[in-house]
Design an enzyme around this catalytic site. Structure first.
Site, short mmCIF file in Angstrom:
data_model
loop_
_atom_site.label_atom_id
_atom_site.label_comp_id
_atom_site.label_asym_id
_atom_site.label_seq_id
_atom_site.Cartn_x
_atom_site.Cartn_y
_atom_site.Cartn_z
N LYS A 75 12.54 6.85 7.46
CA LYS A 75 11.46 6.00 6.96
C LYS A 75 10.93 4.92 7.90
CE LYS A 75 10.99 7.95 2.65
NZ LYS A 75 9.70 8.56 1.92
N ALA B 190 9.23 18.59 2.66
CA ALA B 190 10.79 18.83 2.31
C ALA B 190 11.16 17.50 1.46
CB ALA B 190 11.62 18.50 3.47
N LYS C 293 -4.46 13.00 9.56
CA LYS C 293 -3.40 12.78 8.49
C LYS C 293 -3.14 11.24 7.80
CE LYS C 293 1.02 14.34 7.08
NZ LYS C 293 2.26 13.98 7.18
O1 KPL Z 1 1.63 13.62 2.90
C1 KPL Z 1 1.55 13.50 1.82
C2 KPL Z 1 2.34 12.44 1.12
O2 KPL Z 1 2.63 12.89 0.03
O3 KPL Z 1 2.97 11.61 1.67
C3 KPL Z 1 0.34 14.26 1.24
C4 KPL Z 1 -0.64 14.88 2.22
C5 KPL Z 1 -0.19 13.28 0.19
C6 KPL Z 1 0.76 15.40 0.36
O4 KPL Z 1 1.58 14.99 -0.71
#
Ligand code: KPL
Length: 307
Positions: free
Chosen positions: A77, A129, A185
């Protein structure tokens, strides 16, 4: 090539498991002792879209078991990055390739400084995951992994890593402009993650509900202004439509930030909305909505982390 997955949480385990199945020399390195012991005793148990099986892969908590790595896949993380690289600094040489597959806007210079290698690559993965328990990972969804050199262009290192991942059935491709991929993203995470985490709604619900959708759109609009000012080329023309589409396609998901809040863990807000706030302020773009969202998440984190 000796591959070390640094951070064997859900995503690191999916990558490490696939690479081990493909016959690569791979070792999972993580501080979570029960997880490491379970993997060494029974194998790594992956269920979900890629099948139900136990994978034999080495795991350790100790850098001494690793020696040095040719390729490190960094999957901790974001808020654990500094600790993880500092603790396991001895696995890096100046020739080690460091591929981060972490969420959010990762500071590549910081990775270079901490690890001592300048061969840092950035990856954005569409796999989903979840950790089910020590040694147990659920592979929720497959997706492409796009890899690039943060300096731009498609280098031999990028091609090599893409080839290794493809051999392991991890569907990778190279991008000459990985910044655009990361920021695209990021738009989804900026719009969806804090709004779901604060309201406890699922991804699809924040789009159906006009109030939450309005906040999501405002946050994405600000981030888009920041991206445009930085001359980042997104992969989409309309980031708001893109984020709505992602939320609809993942409608029943709990976002990763909502899961963090529910499990009372730190969130990745600093490398998502927080990163946009820092950059927006530096370049003079208004980031008020992102600052409010960041501060609310930080307040929420504090309410349970101080316990
Ligand atoms: O990447 C995601 C996350 O939860 O961190 C999304 C795209 C919002 C999908 O849940």
């Amino acid at each position: 090539m000796k591959i070390v997955v640094l951070g064997a949480g859900a995503m690191g385990s999916i990558f490490g498991g696939h690479l081990a199945e493909a016959g690569e020399d791979v070792i999972l390195l993580d501080v979570w002792r029960e997880h490491v012991e379970a993997i060494n005793n029974k194998g790594l148990h992956i269920t979900g879209v890629s099948g139900d099986r136990y994978i034999r892969v080495r795991a350790t908590t100790d850098a001494k078991d690793v020696g040095t790595a040719d390729l490190v896949i960094l999957a901790v993380k974001a808020y654990n990055t500094k600790d993880a690289i500092t603790t396991y600094r001895s696995i890096f040489t100046p020739n080690t390739i460091l591929l981060t597959i972490q969420n959010g806007l990762i500071d590549v210079k910081m990775l270079e400084q901490l690890s001592g290698t300048s061969r840092v690559l950035v990856g954005v993965t569409g796999h989903g995951a979840t950790m089910l328990g020590p040694g147990e990972v659920y592979h929720a969804g497959r997706g492409k992994t796009v890899i690039g050199d943060p300096r731009g262009g498609i280098t031999e290192e990028v091609k090599h890593v893409v080839e290794i991942l493809n051999r392991a059935n991890l569907e990778a491709e190279a991008s000459p402009d990985v910044r655009g991929v990361v920021w695209t993203k990021l738009m989804a995470n900026i719009g969806i993650n804090p709004v779901t985490a604060l309201t406890r709604l699922r991804n699809g619900e924040i789009v159906e509900n006009p109030e939450t959708r309005a906040i999501m759109e405002m946050a994405v609009r600000e981030a888009y202004e920041v991206a445009k000012t930085l001359k980042i080329k997104l992969l989409v023309d309309d980031p708001i439509a893109y984020v709505i589409d992602v939320a609809k396609k993942t409608a029943t998901n709990k976002s990763s930030m909502l899961q963090d809040v529910e499990r009372q863990r730190p969130t990745e807000i600093d490398v998502i909305n927080g990163a946009v706030v820092r950059i927006g302020k530096q370049i003079g773009v208004s980031v008020t909505v992102n600052e409010i969202l960041t501060n609310l998440i930080k307040g929420l984190e504090r309410s349970y982390l101080k316990k």
